[in-house]
Write a protein that holds these residues in place. Structure first.
Motif, PDB file in Angstrom:
ATOM      1  N   PHE A 118      71.900   9.550  12.391  1.00 45.64           N
ATOM      2  CA  PHE A 118      71.119  10.050  13.522  1.00 45.64           C
ATOM      3  C   PHE A 118      70.791  11.534  13.343  1.00 45.64           C
ATOM      4  N   LEU A 119      71.798  12.320  12.965  1.00 44.03           N
ATOM      5  CA  LEU A 119      71.583  13.754  12.763  1.00 44.03           C
ATOM      6  C   LEU A 119      70.597  14.003  11.629  1.00 44.03           C
ATOM      7  N   ALA A 120      70.752  13.250  10.531  1.00 44.25           N
ATOM      8  CA  ALA A 120      69.818  13.389   9.414  1.00 44.25           C
ATOM      9  C   ALA A 120      68.405  13.022   9.849  1.00 44.25           C
ATOM     10  N   GLY A 121      68.295  12.020  10.711  1.00 46.16           N
ATOM     11  CA  GLY A 121      66.982  11.615  11.213  1.00 46.16           C
ATOM     12  C   GLY A 121      66.333  12.684  12.073  1.00 46.16           C
ATOM     13  N   THR A 122      67.112  13.327  12.939  1.00 53.89           N
ATOM     14  CA  THR A 122      66.529  14.376  13.784  1.00 53.89           C
ATOM     15  C   THR A 122      66.086  15.569  12.941  1.00 53.89           C
ATOM     16  N   ILE A 123      66.866  15.897  11.921  1.00 60.01           N
ATOM     17  CA  ILE A 123      66.474  16.997  11.031  1.00 60.01           C
ATOM     18  C   ILE A 123      65.199  16.638  10.275  1.00 60.01           C
ATOM     19  N   ILE A 173      66.658  23.971  15.749  1.00 61.44           N
ATOM     20  CA  ILE A 173      67.678  22.930  15.883  1.00 61.44           C
ATOM     21  C   ILE A 173      67.051  21.744  16.615  1.00 61.44           C
ATOM     22  N   PRO A 174      66.994  20.585  15.975  1.00 62.45           N
ATOM     23  CA  PRO A 174      66.285  19.444  16.581  1.00 62.45           C
ATOM     24  C   PRO A 174      66.757  19.137  17.998  1.00 62.45           C
ATOM     25  N   VAL A 175      65.823  18.903  18.871  1.00 64.53           N
ATOM     26  CA  VAL A 175      66.040  18.511  20.276  1.00 64.53           C
ATOM     27  C   VAL A 175      66.733  19.621  21.073  1.00 64.53           C
ATOM     28  N   GLN A 199      55.839  16.218  21.984  1.00 59.04           N
ATOM     29  CA  GLN A 199      55.808  15.507  20.704  1.00 59.04           C
ATOM     30  C   GLN A 199      56.972  15.922  19.820  1.00 59.04           C
ATOM     31  N   TYR A 200      57.338  17.193  19.849  1.00 57.50           N
ATOM     32  CA  TYR A 200      58.352  17.696  18.926  1.00 57.50           C
ATOM     33  C   TYR A 200      59.718  17.061  19.144  1.00 57.50           C
ATOM     34  N   PRO A 201      60.286  17.109  20.350  1.00 53.50           N
ATOM     35  CA  PRO A 201      61.573  16.427  20.523  1.00 53.50           C
ATOM     36  C   PRO A 201      61.448  14.907  20.441  1.00 53.50           C
ATOM     37  N   ALA A 202      60.277  14.362  20.825  1.00 51.44           N
ATOM     38  CA  ALA A 202      60.093  12.910  20.776  1.00 51.44           C
ATOM     39  C   ALA A 202      60.150  12.406  19.335  1.00 51.44           C
ATOM     40  N   VAL A 203      59.472  13.120  18.429  1.00 50.80           N
ATOM     41  CA  VAL A 203      59.487  12.730  17.018  1.00 50.80           C
ATOM     42  C   VAL A 203      60.894  12.877  16.441  1.00 50.80           C
ATOM     43  N   GLU A 204      61.583  13.939  16.812  1.00 51.99           N
ATOM     44  CA  GLU A 204      62.944  14.152  16.312  1.00 51.99           C
ATOM     45  C   GLU A 204      63.885  13.059  16.799  1.00 51.99           C
ATOM     46  N   LEU A 205      63.805  12.732  18.082  1.00 55.71           N
ATOM     47  CA  LEU A 205      64.658  11.677  18.630  1.00 55.71           C
ATOM     48  C   LEU A 205      64.327  10.315  18.030  1.00 55.71           C
ATOM     49  N   ALA A 206      63.037  10.015  17.930  1.00 54.87           N
ATOM     50  CA  ALA A 206      62.621   8.729  17.363  1.00 54.87           C
ATOM     51  C   ALA A 206      63.111   8.579  15.928  1.00 54.87           C
ATOM     52  N   SER A 207      62.991   9.637  15.150  1.00 59.81           N
ATOM     53  CA  SER A 207      63.441   9.587  13.758  1.00 59.81           C
ATOM     54  C   SER A 207      64.951   9.390  13.686  1.00 59.81           C
ATOM     55  N   GLY A 208      65.687  10.096  14.547  1.00 60.75           N
ATOM     56  CA  GLY A 208      67.138   9.934  14.558  1.00 60.75           C
ATOM     57  C   GLY A 208      67.557   8.522  14.910  1.00 60.75           C
ATOM     58  N   ILE A 209      66.916   7.953  15.923  1.00 65.27           N
ATOM     59  CA  ILE A 209      67.247   6.594  16.341  1.00 65.27           C
ATOM     60  C   ILE A 209      66.910   5.585  15.251  1.00 65.27           C
ATOM     61  N   GLY A 251      63.013  14.552  11.321  1.00 65.24           N
ATOM     62  CA  GLY A 251      61.957  14.546  12.328  1.00 65.24           C
ATOM     63  C   GLY A 251      61.373  15.929  12.559  1.00 65.24           C
ATOM     64  N   SER A 252      62.215  16.961  12.460  1.00 63.93           N
ATOM     65  CA  SER A 252      61.725  18.334  12.597  1.00 63.93           C
ATOM     66  C   SER A 252      60.719  18.655  11.498  1.00 63.93           C
ATOM     67  N   PHE A 253      61.025  18.202  10.270  1.00 65.13           N
ATOM     68  CA  PHE A 253      60.090  18.408   9.166  1.00 65.13           C
ATOM     69  C   PHE A 253      58.832  17.552   9.355  1.00 65.13           C
ATOM     70  N   LEU A 254      58.999  16.363   9.879  1.00 65.82           N
ATOM     71  CA  LEU A 254      57.845  15.488  10.092  1.00 65.82           C
ATOM     72  C   LEU A 254      56.872  16.091  11.101  1.00 65.82           C
ATOM     73  N   ASN A 255      57.393  16.837  12.062  1.00 63.02           N
ATOM     74  CA  ASN A 255      56.506  17.534  12.991  1.00 63.02           C
ATOM     75  C   ASN A 255      55.614  18.534  12.268  1.00 63.02           C
ATOM     76  N   VAL A 256      56.171  19.181  11.250  1.00 61.28           N
ATOM     77  CA  VAL A 256      55.370  20.096  10.432  1.00 61.28           C
ATOM     78  C   VAL A 256      54.268  19.318   9.713  1.00 61.28           C
ATOM     79  N   CYS A 257      54.646  18.167   9.154  1.00 64.55           N
ATOM     80  CA  CYS A 257      53.662  17.324   8.462  1.00 64.55           C
ATOM     81  C   CYS A 257      52.559  16.879   9.427  1.00 64.55           C
ATOM     82  N   ILE A 258      52.950  16.483  10.623  1.00 72.29           N
ATOM     83  CA  ILE A 258      51.975  16.035  11.622  1.00 72.29           C
ATOM     84  C   ILE A 258      50.998  17.152  11.973  1.00 72.29           C
ATOM     85  N   HIS A 259      51.507  18.361  12.063  1.00 79.52           N
ATOM     86  CA  HIS A 259      50.677  19.502  12.453  1.00 79.52           C
ATOM     87  C   HIS A 259      49.764  19.961  11.319  1.00 79.52           C
ATOM     88  N   ARG A 260      50.242  19.877  10.069  1.00 71.82           N
ATOM     89  CA  ARG A 260      49.519  20.506   8.964  1.00 71.82           C
ATOM     90  C   ARG A 260      48.731  19.536   8.083  1.00 71.82           C
TER      91      ARG A 260
END
Length: 260
Positions: free
Chosen positions: A19-24, A62-64, A84-94, A26-35
């Protein structure tokens, strides 16, 4: 009894780590989504507020938790941060945790985690921009190809899935003009690579059912016209997630039904 309790504690620890690895991630995925939709680098410049351009420190990333601590606003300019940012992090962690819960610490789990890592940004980008970047699909292919060299059976299933996923959606795109985008075709190929051909068929079936239902609902509510392109990436993602986590039961039921 103690051995069973110890094994359960280890399994719980792996789920927490996943879960923790997923939230981390997810933080990077937000960068991908934006860029990615704009063709920008996902590694440079470092993370910053898109409004005031102020660089972000590690405690802002720090995610979420950072989102909650900052009450959803930039520390420097006070602009509201998208949910979107915490949602993507949480979704990735789950999703990462569910992968480990389903498959344990195995190559199956690793392939599923990689698939989810591609599907999450693909879904958000397709909803926002009506595209699925080639860079995202290519990353899924090049990172996923080595993971199917686990055994001959896994390799054959992944190779067939890759070809079948891309070919089937390409055929649909050729028959129905503007019916399928190039990003959808490539994403389906990556899904087949990582799921294998059997789970791919389940995923595509679910995706087409959801896509058809969503299209009809949007037309009925006048949110889209019959000629308007409805993003299919989220439908593919839904089908792939459902198939990865429960598709084997569908496959076993289907094969068992016809073997009776």
């Amino acid at each position: 009894m103690q051995e069973r309790v110890g094994r359960q504690q280890v399994e719980d620890l792996w789920l927490i780590l996943a879960f923790l690895a997923g939230t981390i991630t997810g933080s990077f995925l937000n960068v991908c989504i934006h860029r990615m939709p704009h063709g920008n680098s996902v590694s440079y410049p470092p993370s910053h507020c898109p409004t005031c351009r102020h660089g972000l420190r590690f405690f802002d990333l720090i995610p979420v938790f950072s989102y909650m601590a900052l009450k959803g606003r930039c520390r420097h300019c006070g602009v509201k941060i998208s949910l979107q940012y915490p949602a993507v992090e949480l979704a990735s962690g789950i999703l990462f945790a569910l992968s480990v819960l389903k498959y344990g610490i195995t190559m199956d789990a690793l392939r599923t985690i990689l698939l989810f890592t591609v599907l999450v940004p693909a879904t958000v980008i397709d909803l926002k921009h009506r595209i699925i970047p080639d860079r995202l699909n290519m990353a899924g292919f090049f990172l996923g190809a080595p993971l199917i060299i686990e055994s001959w059976d896994v390799f054959i299933s992944g190779a067939i899935g890759f070809i079948a996923g891309g070919a089937l959606l390409l055929l649909i795109a050729l028959i129905y003009r503007d019916g399928m985008g190039g990003g959808d075709i490539k994403l389906a190929a990556v899904m087949g690579l990582l799921l294998g051909w059997k789970l791919l068929l389940v995923a595509l079936f679910l995706a087409f059912v959801l896509g058809g239902a969503a299209g009809l609902i949007m037309v009925a509510l006048k949110m889209a016209s019959m000629k308007e392109h409805v993003p299919f990436g989220p439908c593919l993602a839904f089908g792939a997630v459902a198939s990865a986590l429960a598709g084997d039961s569908v496959v076993n039921w289907y094969t068992g039904f016809f073997s009776v």
